[in-house]
Design a protein around this motif. Structure first.
Motif, PDB file in Angstrom:
ATOM      1  N   PRO A   1      15.767  57.702  59.662  1.00 23.05           N
ATOM      2  CA  PRO A   1      15.239  56.767  60.671  1.00 23.05           C
ATOM      3  C   PRO A   1      14.272  55.760  60.049  1.00 23.05           C
ATOM      4  CG  PRO A   1      15.122  59.051  61.448  1.00 23.05           C
ATOM      5  CD  PRO A   1      15.464  59.104  59.988  1.00 23.05           C
ATOM      6  N   GLU A   2      14.284  54.562  60.610  1.00 24.01           N
ATOM      7  CA  GLU A   2      13.367  53.508  60.168  1.00 24.01           C
ATOM      8  C   GLU A   2      13.029  52.633  61.376  1.00 24.01           C
ATOM      9  OE1 GLU A   2      13.103  49.746  57.016  1.00 24.01           O
ATOM     10  OE2 GLU A   2      14.910  51.009  57.135  1.00 24.01           O
TER      11      GLU A   2
ATOM     12  N   ASP B   1      -3.356  58.377  73.473  1.00 25.14           N
ATOM     13  CA  ASP B   1      -2.369  58.135  72.425  1.00 25.14           C
ATOM     14  C   ASP B   1      -0.987  58.557  72.911  1.00 25.14           C
ATOM     15  OD1 ASP B   1      -4.344  57.248  70.779  1.00 25.14           O
ATOM     16  OD2 ASP B   1      -4.572  59.132  69.682  1.00 25.14           O
ATOM     17  N   TYR B   2      -0.007  57.653  72.727  1.00 25.11           N
ATOM     18  CA  TYR B   2       1.387  57.929  73.054  1.00 25.11           C
ATOM     19  C   TYR B   2       2.183  57.872  71.747  1.00 25.11           C
ATOM     20  CZ  TYR B   2       0.147  57.273  77.956  1.00 25.11           C
ATOM     21  OH  TYR B   2      -0.417  57.383  79.186  1.00 25.11           O
ATOM     22  N   ILE B   3       2.930  58.929  71.460  1.00 25.10           N
ATOM     23  CA  ILE B   3       3.618  59.044  70.177  1.00 25.10           C
ATOM     24  C   ILE B   3       5.126  58.981  70.405  1.00 25.10           C
ATOM     25  CG2 ILE B   3       4.036  60.510  68.173  1.00 25.10           C
ATOM     26  CD1 ILE B   3       1.275  61.763  68.676  1.00 25.10           C
ATOM     27  N   CYS B   4       5.791  58.094  69.635  1.00 26.54           N
ATOM     28  CA  CYS B   4       7.248  58.024  69.617  1.00 26.54           C
ATOM     29  C   CYS B   4       7.731  58.733  68.363  1.00 26.54           C
ATOM     30  CB  CYS B   4       7.719  56.570  69.620  1.00 26.54           C
ATOM     31  SG  CYS B   4       9.488  56.388  69.333  1.00 26.54           S
ATOM     32  N   SER B   5       8.531  59.775  68.533  1.00 22.93           N
ATOM     33  CA  SER B   5       9.044  60.553  67.406  1.00 22.93           C
ATOM     34  C   SER B   5      10.549  60.347  67.310  1.00 22.93           C
ATOM     35  CB  SER B   5       8.720  62.042  67.601  1.00 22.93           C
ATOM     36  OG  SER B   5       9.322  62.824  66.587  1.00 22.93           O
ATOM     37  N   ALA B   6      11.026  59.899  66.124  1.00 19.11           N
ATOM     38  CA  ALA B   6      12.450  59.646  65.898  1.00 19.11           C
ATOM     39  C   ALA B   6      12.906  60.475  64.700  1.00 19.11           C
ATOM     40  CB  ALA B   6      12.697  58.173  65.635  1.00 19.11           C
ATOM     41  N   SER B   7      13.993  61.221  64.853  1.00 19.23           N
ATOM     42  CA  SER B   7      14.429  62.085  63.761  1.00 19.23           C
ATOM     43  C   SER B   7      15.947  62.241  63.764  1.00 19.23           C
ATOM     44  CB  SER B   7      13.768  63.463  63.878  1.00 19.23           C
ATOM     45  OG  SER B   7      14.184  64.111  65.080  1.00 19.23           O
ATOM     46  N   ASN B   8      16.501  62.383  62.575  1.00 15.86           N
ATOM     47  CA  ASN B   8      17.859  62.879  62.387  1.00 15.86           C
ATOM     48  C   ASN B   8      17.802  63.880  61.230  1.00 15.86           C
ATOM     49  OD1 ASN B   8      17.780  61.348  60.067  1.00 15.86           O
ATOM     50  ND2 ASN B   8      19.291  59.822  60.750  1.00 15.86           N
TER      51      ASN B   8
ATOM     52  N   SER C   1      16.255  52.263  63.581  1.00 10.42           N
ATOM     53  CA  SER C   1      17.553  52.164  62.910  1.00 10.42           C
ATOM     54  C   SER C   1      17.800  53.457  62.161  1.00 10.42           C
ATOM     55  CB  SER C   1      17.565  50.963  61.953  1.00 10.42           C
ATOM     56  OG  SER C   1      18.745  50.963  61.181  1.00 10.42           O
ATOM     57  N   ALA C   2      18.959  54.088  62.386  1.00 13.99           N
ATOM     58  CA  ALA C   2      19.263  55.352  61.711  1.00 13.99           C
ATOM     59  C   ALA C   2      20.763  55.614  61.781  1.00 13.99           C
ATOM     60  CB  ALA C   2      18.501  56.512  62.357  1.00 13.99           C
ATOM     61  N   ASN C   3      21.277  56.375  60.803  1.00 11.61           N
ATOM     62  CA  ASN C   3      22.675  56.787  60.800  1.00 11.61           C
ATOM     63  C   ASN C   3      22.765  58.194  60.198  1.00 11.61           C
ATOM     64  OD1 ASN C   3      25.423  56.843  61.018  1.00 11.61           O
ATOM     65  ND2 ASN C   3      25.802  55.548  59.239  1.00 11.61           N
ATOM     66  N   PRO C   4      23.133  59.186  60.994  1.00 16.15           N
ATOM     67  CA  PRO C   4      23.530  59.101  62.412  1.00 16.15           C
ATOM     68  C   PRO C   4      22.343  58.718  63.291  1.00 16.15           C
ATOM     69  CG  PRO C   4      23.314  61.383  61.718  1.00 16.15           C
ATOM     70  CD  PRO C   4      23.174  60.566  60.476  1.00 16.15           C
ATOM     71  N   PRO C   5      22.603  58.276  64.547  1.00 14.68           N
ATOM     72  CA  PRO C   5      21.520  57.828  65.428  1.00 14.68           C
ATOM     73  C   PRO C   5      20.443  58.893  65.563  1.00 14.68           C
ATOM     74  CG  PRO C   5      23.644  57.297  66.376  1.00 14.68           C
ATOM     75  CD  PRO C   5      23.928  58.148  65.188  1.00 14.68           C
ATOM     76  N   ALA C   6      19.193  58.415  65.656  1.00 15.91           N
ATOM     77  CA  ALA C   6      18.056  59.322  65.738  1.00 15.91           C
ATOM     78  C   ALA C   6      17.835  59.803  67.168  1.00 15.91           C
ATOM     79  CB  ALA C   6      16.798  58.631  65.223  1.00 15.91           C
ATOM     80  N   ASP C   7      17.310  61.016  67.295  1.00 14.84           N
ATOM     81  CA  ASP C   7      16.844  61.541  68.578  1.00 14.84           C
ATOM     82  C   ASP C   7      15.393  61.086  68.765  1.00 14.84           C
ATOM     83  OD1 ASP C   7      19.231  62.898  69.125  1.00 14.84           O
ATOM     84  OD2 ASP C   7      18.598  64.607  67.897  1.00 14.84           O
ATOM     85  N   VAL C   8      15.102  60.445  69.903  1.00 22.18           N
ATOM     86  CA  VAL C   8      13.769  59.892  70.151  1.00 22.18           C
ATOM     87  C   VAL C   8      13.103  60.680  71.266  1.00 22.18           C
ATOM     88  CG1 VAL C   8      12.454  57.867  70.856  1.00 22.18           C
ATOM     89  CG2 VAL C   8      14.457  57.609  69.368  1.00 22.18           C
ATOM     90  N   THR C   9      11.873  61.109  71.022  1.00 20.96           N
ATOM     91  CA  THR C   9      11.095  61.861  72.010  1.00 20.96           C
ATOM     92  C   THR C   9       9.691  61.265  72.083  1.00 20.96           C
ATOM     93  OG1 THR C   9      12.305  63.877  71.414  1.00 20.96           O
ATOM     94  CG2 THR C   9      10.302  64.144  72.739  1.00 20.96           C
ATOM     95  N   TRP C  10       9.141  61.148  73.317  1.00 21.25           N
ATOM     96  CA  TRP C  10       7.786  60.634  73.526  1.00 21.25           C
ATOM     97  C   TRP C  10       6.832  61.807  73.764  1.00 21.25           C
ATOM     98  CZ3 TRP C  10       6.232  55.632  73.018  1.00 21.25           C
ATOM     99  CH2 TRP C  10       7.249  54.663  72.973  1.00 21.25           C
ATOM    100  N   TYR C  11       5.638  61.738  73.125  1.00 16.61           N
ATOM    101  CA  TYR C  11       4.607  62.766  73.293  1.00 16.61           C
ATOM    102  C   TYR C  11       3.280  62.114  73.666  1.00 16.61           C
ATOM    103  CZ  TYR C  11       7.828  65.832  70.760  1.00 16.61           C
ATOM    104  OH  TYR C  11       8.922  66.549  70.364  1.00 16.61           O
ATOM    105  N   ARG C  12       2.468  62.866  74.400  1.00 14.61           N
ATOM    106  CA  ARG C  12       1.082  62.472  74.669  1.00 14.61           C
ATOM    107  C   ARG C  12       0.210  63.707  74.484  1.00 14.61           C
ATOM    108  NH1 ARG C  12      -2.060  61.062  80.128  1.00 14.61           N
ATOM    109  NH2 ARG C  12      -3.882  60.049  79.180  1.00 14.61           N
ATOM    110  N   TYR C  13      -0.687  63.605  73.507  1.00 13.52           N
ATOM    111  CA  TYR C  13      -1.538  64.763  73.169  1.00 13.52           C
ATOM    112  C   TYR C  13      -0.678  66.019  72.896  1.00 13.52           C
ATOM    113  CZ  TYR C  13      -5.222  61.755  75.011  1.00 13.52           C
ATOM    114  OH  TYR C  13      -6.070  60.700  75.245  1.00 13.52           O
ATOM    115  N   ASP C  14       0.348  65.844  72.060  1.00  7.73           N
ATOM    116  CA  ASP C  14       1.232  66.925  71.615  1.00  7.73           C
ATOM    117  C   ASP C  14       2.095  67.524  72.723  1.00  7.73           C
ATOM    118  OD1 ASP C  14       0.244  66.670  69.034  1.00  7.73           O
ATOM    119  OD2 ASP C  14      -1.382  68.082  69.411  1.00  7.73           O
TER     120      ASP C  14
END
Length: 609
Positions: free
Chosen positions: A43-44, A115-122, A69-82
């Protein structure tokens, strides 16, 4: 109007619906797992990784965008205070696209700060962005303005040549992060050139957004400036608490440069049995700089009264800064009563000149002739006209007509079509005349010849889109023998109804009390009349009538305004200001002796709040 005095005036988000949220980002990258395969990537984030902060007003809408941008597409999850953020239809919405994910929070309050955190991973890696959000009450004091201020555009004025690059810098002060947008003012008579959805209206002025090639939004970089950039360019600075703006004036000058020939003139070898020959000169010149074009023979200007059968200059815009000019010249000494001969040979020049250093360019072509006098003499006594059809023809304007001339002779004859114009119709060009039996004829052309066999030849004169100027007596003239026959062409006027043209009336929305004008345009071959109507309920009054399936009442017969040749404009004005009762559908109906056409639009009247 965007006035400089307005630039630093307080404009708060409480008083306007301007929701600009600039998000500052914290980026942290975690370790990469797995072995990258060809075409795969971790992911980028697509829009930078710098750390920023966002301040939003209470009650506003906050949108946090996370583009990955990622290949394969990244899974995106939003967090607030973990803790994972969960969608709530009333307050929190999530929107997922191919490369982006957006978190929307409505009706902000102080509890939404944090704080709102966007986490993207593959399987190849994981990255996060942290959005630090502060929600404050909407306030504004003289000592602590929140909206952007002290806005200036550098340079304040600029002269730039068409095709060059223009660069502008927007300087401003702001206690909070602001968003910059660059706008180009569009003249009222030029808005039809743009997509209506791309036009912004600010203080009764129309603007379009300019796209910059600069990396920072406070810098506007316009490569390849065109005439469309001539005028006022505005820098609009805005944040969640208000906005301010200032402008620069741009003058686009013609591109400097010399004329350049597209193709060189080609040498010609012409037979004296030919009726004429044609030279074409094509050059490109800077747009709006002006040019001068002239044909010469042996260094002397060619007199069109003597040799030129047809001389046409045309131009077309190649790009935003350059136009291409094309000059076609057909030489035919028939205008002096004789056929081509070796004396028409020689050196021909096309001269093109513009204002850049008064530079002159010459394109040269050499015309040589081959004598065929013996062949011409042998066939001279043999050629005779067998028939000319039709002998009399009547057509309407815009029709096409063909005239056939059948000649019998041992050699393929040379034809010339001449016309004795109808004296009742004014003719624009009567310079090229030929006297035959003391009667003046004008050269039309040579037609097109087919030979059925060695003795029978057919020549056809084709006239398309006939106008009143085509009326007259036409002569089929055989050059070798002097044989001739006549036919008469009568042209009747075509009665065509008016045609409504763009811009059309369309639908409009105005406020009670405004002075508004409805516009309606049409084309017509003769002066039309126009009548305005308004749609009403059936039985509205004794004046109600049925028109185009609607119940309407007449509003009057204003005199149309002549704009250009064949184009007319009609205006319907609400002189005392628009009233609520003026809301409804309006029609303008154009009429002439050939028919009628109409345009319609709906006027919506808003009550002032």
């Amino acid at each position: 109007m965007l006035a400089n005095d307005d630039f630093n005036s307080p404009s708060t988000a409480c008083e306007m619906d301007l929701r600009v949220v600039v998000i500052y980002v914290i980026l942290s990258t975690c370790g990469v797992s797995g072995v990258l395969q060809k075409g795969h990537e971790p992911p980028e984030f697509l829009h930078g990784s710098e750390t920023k902060t966002s301040i939003s007003r209470k009650g506003a809408i906050l949108r946090l965008r996370c583009s990955v941008s990622a290949n394969p597409p990244a899974d995106v999850t939003w967090y607030r205070y973990d803790e994972e953020v969960v969608e709530d239809r009333k307050k929190i919405r999530m929107r997922v696209g191919l490369n982006h994910n957006a978190l929307t929070i409505r009706d902000l309050d102080s509890l939404d700060s944090g704080d709102y955190i966007c986490s993207a991973s593959n399987r190849y890696g994981k990255i996060t962005k942290t959005y630090t959000v502060s929600v404050v009450d909407c306030y504004l004091t003289d000592s602590q303005p929140l909206q952007p201020r002290a806005i200036t555009v550098v340079p304040p004025k600029l002269q730039v040549r068409c095709g060059d690059t223009a660069v502008f810098k927007c300087n401003y002060k702001s206690d909070f992060n602001s968003h910059i947008q660059w706008l180009l003012e569009v003249p009222a008579n030029s808005t039809s050139r743009y997509d209506p959805t791309s036009i912004l209206s600010v203080h009764s002025k129309s603007y379009v957004v300019l796209e910059s090639t600069a990396h920072n939004d406070d810098v506007l970089r316009l490569p390849n400036v065109t005439r469309a950039h001539n005028g006022k360019i505005v820098c609009l600075a805005a944040n969640t608490f208000g906005y301010g703006y200032n402008s620069t004036v741009v003058q686009v000058l013609p591109q400097s440069g010399l004329p350049a020939f597209v193709d060189e003139l080609e040498d010609l070898s012409v037979s004296t049995s030919a009726p004429n020959f044609t030279l074409t000169c094509v050059a490109r010149v800077p747009l709006d700089l002006g040019y001068y074009l002239q044909w010469e023979k042996e260094g002397e200007p060619i007199d069109p009264e003597v040799f030129v059968f047809h001389h046409l200059n045309q131009s077309r815009v190649v790009d935003a800064c350059v136009e291409e000019i094309s000059s076609t010249m057909t030489i035919s000494p028939l205008v002096q009563g004789h056929w081509l001969s070796a004396r028409e040979g020689g050196q021909y020049n096309c001269l093109v000149q513009n204002k850049t250093g008064s530079t002159i360019m010459y394109g040269q072509a050499t015309v040589t002739f081959q004598e065929n006098a013996n062949d011409n003499e042998a066939s001279k006594s043999q050629s005779a006209i067998v028939s000319l059809t039709p002998r009399r023809v009547t057509v309407q304007e815009g029709d096409s007509v063909s005239i056939y001339c059948h000649v019998r002779g041992e050699k393929k004859p040379l034809f010339a079509w001449l016309v004795k114009p109808d004296t009742s119709v004014p003719v624009c060009d009567i310079r090229h005349t030929l006297l035959i039996d003391y009667i003046s004829y004008r050269l039309v052309g040579s037609g097109e010849t087919w030979s059925r066999d060695e003795m029978n030849h057919l020549n056809i004169l084709q006239l398309d889109d006939v106008s009143m100027e085509h009326a007259g007596t036409y002569l089929c003239y055989v050059v070798q023998s002097g044989a001739r026959e006549e036919t008469t062409l009568t042209v009747l006027p075509r009665n065509v109804g008016p045609r409504v043209i763009a811009p059309f009336m369309g639908n409009r929305s105005v406020t009670v009390g405004e002075n508004s004008v409805l516009q309606c345009r049409a084309e017509s071959d003769n002066t039309p009349t126009v009548q305005w109507y308004k749609e009403v309920e059936e039985g509205y009054s004794d004046e109600t009538r049925s028109l185009f399936g609607m119940a309407v009442v007449s509003l009057g017969f204003p005199d149309p305004v002549w704009e250009t040749a064949g184009t007319y404009l009609s205006l319907y004005s609400f002189r005392d200001g628009v009233k609520v009762s003026d809301q409804g559908k309006y029609l303008c109906v154009w009429s002439n002796g050939g028919g009628q056409d109409y345009d319609q639009g709906y006027l919506r009247v808003r009550v002032r709040q």
